[in-house]
Design a protein around this motif. Structure first.
Motif, PDB file in Angstrom:
ATOM      1  N   GLN A   1       0.813  -1.206   0.000  1.00  0.00           N
ATOM      2  CA  GLN A   1       0.000   0.000   0.000  1.00  0.00           C
ATOM      3  C   GLN A   1       0.851   1.263   0.000  1.00  0.00           C
ATOM      4  OE1 GLN A   1      -3.347   0.163   2.652  1.00  0.00           O
ATOM      5  NE2 GLN A   1      -3.424  -2.029   2.833  1.00  0.00           N
ATOM      6  N   ASP A   2       2.055   1.183   0.570  1.00  0.00           N
ATOM      7  CA  ASP A   2       2.903   2.360   0.653  1.00  0.00           C
ATOM      8  C   ASP A   2       3.857   2.471  -0.534  1.00  0.00           C
ATOM      9  OD1 ASP A   2       1.743   3.007   3.097  1.00  0.00           O
ATOM     10  OD2 ASP A   2       3.142   1.729   4.194  1.00  0.00           O
ATOM     11  N   SER A   3       3.643   1.647  -1.542  1.00  0.00           N
ATOM     12  CA  SER A   3       4.529   1.649  -2.696  1.00  0.00           C
ATOM     13  C   SER A   3       4.482   3.002  -3.402  1.00  0.00           C
ATOM     14  CB  SER A   3       4.107   0.542  -3.672  1.00  0.00           C
ATOM     15  OG  SER A   3       4.815   0.663  -4.877  1.00  0.00           O
ATOM     16  N   LYS A   4       5.667   3.433  -3.889  1.00  0.00           N
ATOM     17  CA  LYS A   4       5.754   4.676  -4.651  1.00  0.00           C
ATOM     18  C   LYS A   4       5.653   4.409  -6.149  1.00  0.00           C
ATOM     19  CE  LYS A   4       6.246   7.044  -0.920  1.00  0.00           C
ATOM     20  NZ  LYS A   4       5.112   7.867  -0.428  1.00  0.00           N
ATOM     21  N   GLU A   5       5.464   3.159  -6.522  1.00  0.00           N
ATOM     22  CA  GLU A   5       5.314   2.834  -7.927  1.00  0.00           C
ATOM     23  C   GLU A   5       4.036   3.471  -8.467  1.00  0.00           C
ATOM     24  OE1 GLU A   5       5.139  -1.355  -7.566  1.00  0.00           O
ATOM     25  OE2 GLU A   5       7.299  -1.648  -7.658  1.00  0.00           O
ATOM     26  N   VAL A   6       4.055   3.771  -9.754  1.00  0.00           N
ATOM     27  CA  VAL A   6       2.915   4.438 -10.370  1.00  0.00           C
ATOM     28  C   VAL A   6       2.454   3.658 -11.595  1.00  0.00           C
ATOM     29  CG1 VAL A   6       2.095   6.543 -11.485  1.00  0.00           C
ATOM     30  CG2 VAL A   6       3.695   6.694  -9.564  1.00  0.00           C
ATOM     31  N   ASN A   7       1.161   3.345 -11.634  1.00  0.00           N
ATOM     32  CA  ASN A   7       0.536   2.858 -12.860  1.00  0.00           C
ATOM     33  C   ASN A   7       0.010   4.070 -13.617  1.00  0.00           C
ATOM     34  OD1 ASN A   7       0.825   0.086 -12.210  1.00  0.00           O
ATOM     35  ND2 ASN A   7      -1.053   0.127 -10.994  1.00  0.00           N
ATOM     36  N   SER A   8       0.284   4.167 -14.902  1.00  0.00           N
ATOM     37  CA  SER A   8      -0.213   5.304 -15.673  1.00  0.00           C
ATOM     38  C   SER A   8      -0.913   4.813 -16.935  1.00  0.00           C
ATOM     39  CB  SER A   8       0.934   6.249 -16.041  1.00  0.00           C
ATOM     40  OG  SER A   8       1.857   5.623 -16.909  1.00  0.00           O
ATOM     41  N   TYR A   9      -2.007   5.502 -17.276  1.00  0.00           N
ATOM     42  CA  TYR A   9      -2.813   5.142 -18.433  1.00  0.00           C
ATOM     43  C   TYR A   9      -3.178   6.412 -19.193  1.00  0.00           C
ATOM     44  CZ  TYR A   9      -3.546   0.911 -15.632  1.00  0.00           C
ATOM     45  OH  TYR A   9      -3.363  -0.226 -14.879  1.00  0.00           O
ATOM     46  N   HIS A  10      -3.001   6.369 -20.512  1.00  0.00           N
ATOM     47  CA  HIS A  10      -3.526   7.432 -21.359  1.00  0.00           C
ATOM     48  C   HIS A  10      -4.594   6.809 -22.245  1.00  0.00           C
ATOM     49  CE1 HIS A  10      -3.557  11.302 -23.461  1.00  0.00           C
ATOM     50  NE2 HIS A  10      -3.873  10.572 -24.515  1.00  0.00           N
ATOM     51  N   ILE A  11      -5.839   7.251 -22.045  1.00  0.00           N
ATOM     52  CA  ILE A  11      -6.988   6.666 -22.730  1.00  0.00           C
ATOM     53  C   ILE A  11      -7.480   7.628 -23.798  1.00  0.00           C
ATOM     54  CG2 ILE A  11      -9.316   5.739 -22.435  1.00  0.00           C
ATOM     55  CD1 ILE A  11      -8.602   5.238 -19.491  1.00  0.00           C
ATOM     56  N   THR A  12      -7.621   7.124 -25.006  1.00  0.00           N
ATOM     57  CA  THR A  12      -8.083   7.956 -26.112  1.00  0.00           C
ATOM     58  C   THR A  12      -9.411   7.436 -26.646  1.00  0.00           C
ATOM     59  OG1 THR A  12      -5.814   8.485 -26.780  1.00  0.00           O
ATOM     60  CG2 THR A  12      -7.551   8.860 -28.407  1.00  0.00           C
ATOM     61  N   PHE A  13     -10.430   8.278 -26.569  1.00  0.00           N
ATOM     62  CA  PHE A  13     -11.725   7.951 -27.152  1.00  0.00           C
ATOM     63  C   PHE A  13     -11.733   8.460 -28.584  1.00  0.00           C
ATOM     64  CE2 PHE A  13     -12.453   8.692 -22.576  1.00  0.00           C
ATOM     65  CZ  PHE A  13     -12.742   7.377 -22.230  1.00  0.00           C
ATOM     66  N   ASN A  14     -12.003   7.590 -29.524  1.00  0.00           N
ATOM     67  CA  ASN A  14     -11.771   7.892 -30.932  1.00  0.00           C
ATOM     68  C   ASN A  14     -12.975   8.487 -31.658  1.00  0.00           C
ATOM     69  OD1 ASN A  14      -9.087   6.913 -30.833  1.00  0.00           O
ATOM     70  ND2 ASN A  14      -9.894   4.830 -30.804  1.00  0.00           N
ATOM     71  N   GLY A  15     -13.927   9.037 -30.922  1.00  0.00           N
ATOM     72  CA  GLY A  15     -15.077   9.666 -31.557  1.00  0.00           C
ATOM     73  C   GLY A  15     -16.376   8.985 -31.199  1.00  0.00           C
ATOM     74  N   LEU A  16     -17.468   9.713 -31.355  1.00  0.00           N
ATOM     75  CA  LEU A  16     -18.772   9.210 -30.933  1.00  0.00           C
ATOM     76  C   LEU A  16     -19.230   8.009 -31.757  1.00  0.00           C
ATOM     77  CD1 LEU A  16     -20.582  12.587 -30.348  1.00  0.00           C
ATOM     78  CD2 LEU A  16     -19.759  10.999 -28.630  1.00  0.00           C
ATOM     79  N   LYS A  17     -18.829   7.956 -33.017  1.00  0.00           N
ATOM     80  CA  LYS A  17     -19.247   6.840 -33.861  1.00  0.00           C
ATOM     81  C   LYS A  17     -18.279   5.668 -33.791  1.00  0.00           C
ATOM     82  CE  LYS A  17     -21.784   9.676 -37.183  1.00  0.00           C
ATOM     83  NZ  LYS A  17     -21.931  10.057 -38.619  1.00  0.00           N
ATOM     84  N   SER A  18     -17.131   5.902 -33.221  1.00  0.00           N
ATOM     85  CA  SER A  18     -16.117   4.855 -33.163  1.00  0.00           C
ATOM     86  C   SER A  18     -16.494   3.784 -32.156  1.00  0.00           C
ATOM     87  CB  SER A  18     -14.760   5.448 -32.784  1.00  0.00           C
ATOM     88  OG  SER A  18     -13.812   4.428 -32.577  1.00  0.00           O
ATOM     89  N   ARG A  19     -16.139   2.573 -32.455  1.00  0.00           N
ATOM     90  CA  ARG A  19     -16.325   1.466 -31.509  1.00  0.00           C
ATOM     91  C   ARG A  19     -14.976   0.942 -31.043  1.00  0.00           C
ATOM     92  NH1 ARG A  19     -20.554   3.609 -31.869  1.00  0.00           N
ATOM     93  NH2 ARG A  19     -22.598   2.619 -32.075  1.00  0.00           N
ATOM     94  N   SER A  20     -14.004   1.852 -30.982  1.00  0.00           N
ATOM     95  CA  SER A  20     -12.658   1.479 -30.574  1.00  0.00           C
ATOM     96  C   SER A  20     -12.093   2.522 -29.628  1.00  0.00           C
ATOM     97  CB  SER A  20     -11.747   1.335 -31.801  1.00  0.00           C
ATOM     98  OG  SER A  20     -10.423   1.054 -31.414  1.00  0.00           O
ATOM     99  N   ILE A  21     -11.445   2.078 -28.570  1.00  0.00           N
ATOM    100  CA  ILE A  21     -10.787   2.941 -27.596  1.00  0.00           C
ATOM    101  C   ILE A  21      -9.322   2.531 -27.535  1.00  0.00           C
ATOM    102  CG2 ILE A  21     -10.699   3.659 -25.172  1.00  0.00           C
ATOM    103  CD1 ILE A  21     -13.669   2.903 -25.011  1.00  0.00           C
TER     104      ILE A  21
END
Length: 467
Positions: free
Chosen positions: A28-48
């Motif tokens: 719980q005290d770990s200083k490690e970091v998980n990072s995520y960059h999420i891109t939504f590709n548009g309202l009609k897109s069915r892919s993230i």
């Protein structure tokens, strides 16, 4: 473009399947970091698209739980994920050689071709085309599509190994869209001390106006996004939400700022239902029944109270022997809040109680002594009425017992507040059945003895003695 609305619901699971594996819980005290960059590709897109850096110290990692009751077209969330690239600190490529399904958590983990210690970089896409399919469960938010006005449930955004690591999320989306999340923003990122706050959350992405009600009560920032057509319906829910959220926070104060988002939408027919996560929930019901039924009121504010019960109680969501507490106690508090704030009349409350007891009676007779309240949560679906109404009966009975045995010094609400204080979600103590009984015993030993009988009763004749 402004006619399109995308509701993107990112949820780790329903209350039937919301656990993450216990691996790595000692960091719980770990200083490690998980990072995520999420891109939504548009309202009609069915892919993230997702770019992630996660901390790994073994040869496996995880994706979130999947329950086939809600989305039967896939076996696990890995079916909708395509990993484009994957490498460790040495930049050497890695491969997944096996998927292993864990029975305990309904999670499928991916096994790598070699052990990794350090940072794992991944680029992957999530196929959300399943949202355009029709499913029988209209009252769940998983995989919904409403034509040009639609929202999406996309659970598998987060691949992880150590969910206790600090987590940073950034989001990109086409211009002109607005995003609403139950997360705390720091500059241009969302940061939490663990992945749990992100995985168990709803994200709402919208272009154009959406009927949103924002309520601030002490440390609670509560937003209701309504996918309802009737303005009177939206107004009524807003008025009730103000009353009920004030009631909950007054009884059970929050010790830190909490951001909570609730999505409400309409479905055909008269069914109602919902799913709750620690910082967000979804509810569905028919607008046609708003003036003739109280079930939708119970549904909406039942899901809100799950923010306290069970998500503020350490260990309860992982314990199938405490489903009666999770659901039944929440039912009790919800109807109590509605009645005390004038949203359920005395006659409606009496009728509701009669219906609860009748459902409990009929189910226990049909089960013919095979299911007790205590073990009903091990097969929650078929034992639904015993879980909910049995737990409600225990809460109602305890309220009367405490007041009688302590001359009104204790009641159910004080007892529940005590549990929130002693067994917080990030605390050292875990609320088990044994611990719960010990807390009752500390108030009154005779009450504990009776409660053990009620919990283990599997026939209606024994249960009705407590009514």
């Amino acid at each position: 473009m402004n006619k399109f609305i995308l509701y993107l619901i990112i949820s780790a699971s329903s209350l039937w399947c919301e656990s993450l594996p216990n691996a790595k819980t000692n960091v719980q005290d770990s200083k490690e970091v998980n990072s995520y960059h999420i891109t939504f590709n548009g309202l009609k897109s069915r892919s993230i698209s997702v770019k992630a850096r996660i901390q790994v110290d073994e040869n496996e990692f995880y994706i979130l739980p999947h329950d086939k009751r809600f989305l039967p077209v896939i076996e696990s969330w890995w079916d909708v994920i395509t990993i484009e690239s994957m490498s460790d600190d040495s930049k050497d490529p890695l491969e997944i050689i096996e998927f292993i399904k864990t029975k305990e958590f309904n999670i499928t983990k991916a096994k790598l071709n070699r052990e990794v210690v350090g940072t794992l970089e991944l680029t992957y896409t999530v196929d959300i085309s399943y949202i355009d399919k029709n499913y029988p469960n209209l009252n769940t938010a998983i995989g919904k599509s409403f034509g040009i006005d639609y929202f999406v449930v996309a659970k598998p955004l987060f691949i992880f190994s150590n969910y206790r690591s600090e987590t940073k999320v950034t989001i990109s989306h086409p211009a002109g869209l607005k995003i609403t999340v139950p997360w705390k923003k720091q500059n241009e990122s969302y940061i939490s001390n663990s992945l749990r706050e992100f995985a168990y959350a709803n994200i709402i992405l919208t272009s154009g106006p959406m009927k949103t009600t924002d309520i601030v009560v002490s440390n609670l920032s509560y937003s209701i996004a309504s996918f309802l057509n009737n303005q009177e319906s939206v107004k009524l829910i807003k008025e009730m939400a103000i009353d009920i959220s004030n009631y909950y926070v007054d009884l059970f104060p929050l010790d830190k700022p909490v951001r909570y988002v609730q999505l409400i939408y309409s479905v055909p027919g008269r069914d109602s239902g919902g799913e709750a996560y620690p910082y967000s929930s979804t509810c569905a019901f028919s607008e046609e029944s708003m003036n003739t039924s109280i079930s939708w009121k119970i549904t909406v504010f039942h899901e809100l109270f799950h923010m306290w019960n069970s998500h503020r109680l350490n260990g309860v969501t992982q314990n199938r022997k405490m489903e009666w507490l999770t659901e039944g106690f929440t039912e009790f508090m919800t109807e109590r809040a509605l009645h005390k704030n004038g949203h359920i009349s005395k006659n409606q409350l009496t009728s509701l109680h009669e219906s609860r007891l009748l459902r409990l009676k009929n189910t226990m007779i049909r089960k013919n002594g095979k299911v007790s309240i205590l073990n009903s949560g091990e097969n929650k679906g078929p034992n639904y009425n015993i879980v909910y109404e049995g737990g409600w009966l225990i809460a109602n009975w305890l309220n009367n017992e405490f007041k009688q045995k302590t001359t009104n010094q204790w009641d159910f609400e004080r007892f529940l507040a005590h549990l929130f204080d002693k067994y917080p979600e990030d605390g050292d103590l875990t609320l088990t059945v044994e611990a719960f009984l010990s807390e009752v015993r500390a108030i009154n030993k005779e009450t504990e003895k009776k409660l053990i009988i009620l919990l283990n009763a599997s026939d209606w004749e024994s249960v009705k003695e407590f009514i």
